[in-house]
Design an enzyme around this catalytic site. Sequence first.
Site, PDB file in Angstrom:
ATOM      1  N   LEU A  32       0.834  -1.202   0.000  1.00  0.00           N
ATOM      2  CA  LEU A  32       0.000   0.000   0.000  1.00  0.00           C
ATOM      3  C   LEU A  32       0.871   1.256   0.000  1.00  0.00           C
ATOM      4  O   LEU A  32       2.053   1.192   0.323  1.00  0.00           O
ATOM      5  CB  LEU A  32      -0.900   0.014   1.243  1.00  0.00           C
ATOM      6  N   CYS A  33       0.241   2.379  -0.335  1.00  0.00           N
ATOM      7  CA  CYS A  33       0.897   3.690  -0.282  1.00  0.00           C
ATOM      8  C   CYS A  33       1.553   3.876   1.080  1.00  0.00           C
ATOM      9  O   CYS A  33       0.905   3.608   2.090  1.00  0.00           O
ATOM     10  CB  CYS A  33      -0.127   4.784  -0.522  1.00  0.00           C
ATOM     11  N   PRO A  34       2.771   4.300   1.176  1.00  0.00           N
ATOM     12  CA  PRO A  34       3.592   4.907   0.116  1.00  0.00           C
ATOM     13  C   PRO A  34       4.547   3.932  -0.576  1.00  0.00           C
ATOM     14  O   PRO A  34       5.387   4.364  -1.351  1.00  0.00           O
ATOM     15  CB  PRO A  34       4.414   5.933   0.895  1.00  0.00           C
ATOM     16  N   LEU A  35       4.427   2.619  -0.300  1.00  0.00           N
ATOM     17  CA  LEU A  35       5.484   1.713  -0.749  1.00  0.00           C
ATOM     18  C   LEU A  35       5.604   1.568  -2.263  1.00  0.00           C
ATOM     19  O   LEU A  35       6.727   1.545  -2.777  1.00  0.00           O
ATOM     20  CB  LEU A  35       5.329   0.355  -0.060  1.00  0.00           C
ATOM     21  N   ASP A  64      -2.286  -1.866  -5.285  1.00  0.00           N
ATOM     22  CA  ASP A  64      -2.865  -0.756  -4.524  1.00  0.00           C
ATOM     23  C   ASP A  64      -3.801   0.030  -5.450  1.00  0.00           C
ATOM     24  O   ASP A  64      -3.349   0.550  -6.475  1.00  0.00           O
ATOM     25  CB  ASP A  64      -1.720   0.139  -4.030  1.00  0.00           C
TER      26      ASP A  64
END
Lengths: 85, 172
Positions: free
Chosen positions: A20-23, A47
Amino acid sequence: MTTKTTRPEETETLDTSGLLCPLPVYKAALALKQLKEGNVLKLICTDPGSLEDIPALARQRGDVLLATERGEATQTFWLRKGTMQ
Amino acid sequence: MTVAAIQPEEASQADAEPRRRRLALVASKGTLDQAYPPLILATTAASLGWEVGIYFTFFGLDILHRDRFEKLKMASLANPAGPIKIPNLLGAVPGATAAATKVMKHWMRKSQMPDIAEFIEMAQGLDVTFFACATTMGVMGVKESDLIEGCDIAGAAAFLDFAAAADVQLFV
């Protein structure tokens, strides 16, 4: 649904499935830094935010989003590295 | 006593590179859930190629405190949206905060989200500037040696000087 006709040839592939964000953005930026200008990163994301986030990453970094392929639960992006390190 | 002459900054920016975008954040809260948003925004902006600084002030300074950043808690009291659905008043019951913290950490792990220590490492790896509020350090008795490596101890003026040239400024 497919929103492109021909697949660009990638230099590297990065799969961020499950992240998920920010990955996805964080890992894509690290991967792009390793590439030479003009090389292409194929980026796989699950995501749902990536549909907006990856075009934003390209805009902000000055990379070119060559193509997007949208699957059931997966989005694939081809990014051509611009001049930013 | 020696007096150091201060050179005025180069006026000409003609051959300078185009200015990078800049993000200035204030992290003022020391609960687990409130530690994530500034770190997520900072690592994202730095990934976009922006220059990023976070000003850690009041309880937000716990995020930089070497003995505290891994012990941040998720408050149950006064947080009706918390991970455990109980009447708000019961948030004051002993163990409620620990239970909410445990659930929150479980959620983050299950979602493969980095923990606070990993976010700090990611941010520092992307050259995010960590400003530690000097006033908070004085008020709360925090010494420089209590902070993680690589913090800039600064007051409000120094942060505002950085924030004045920022494209985005946010208070968390």
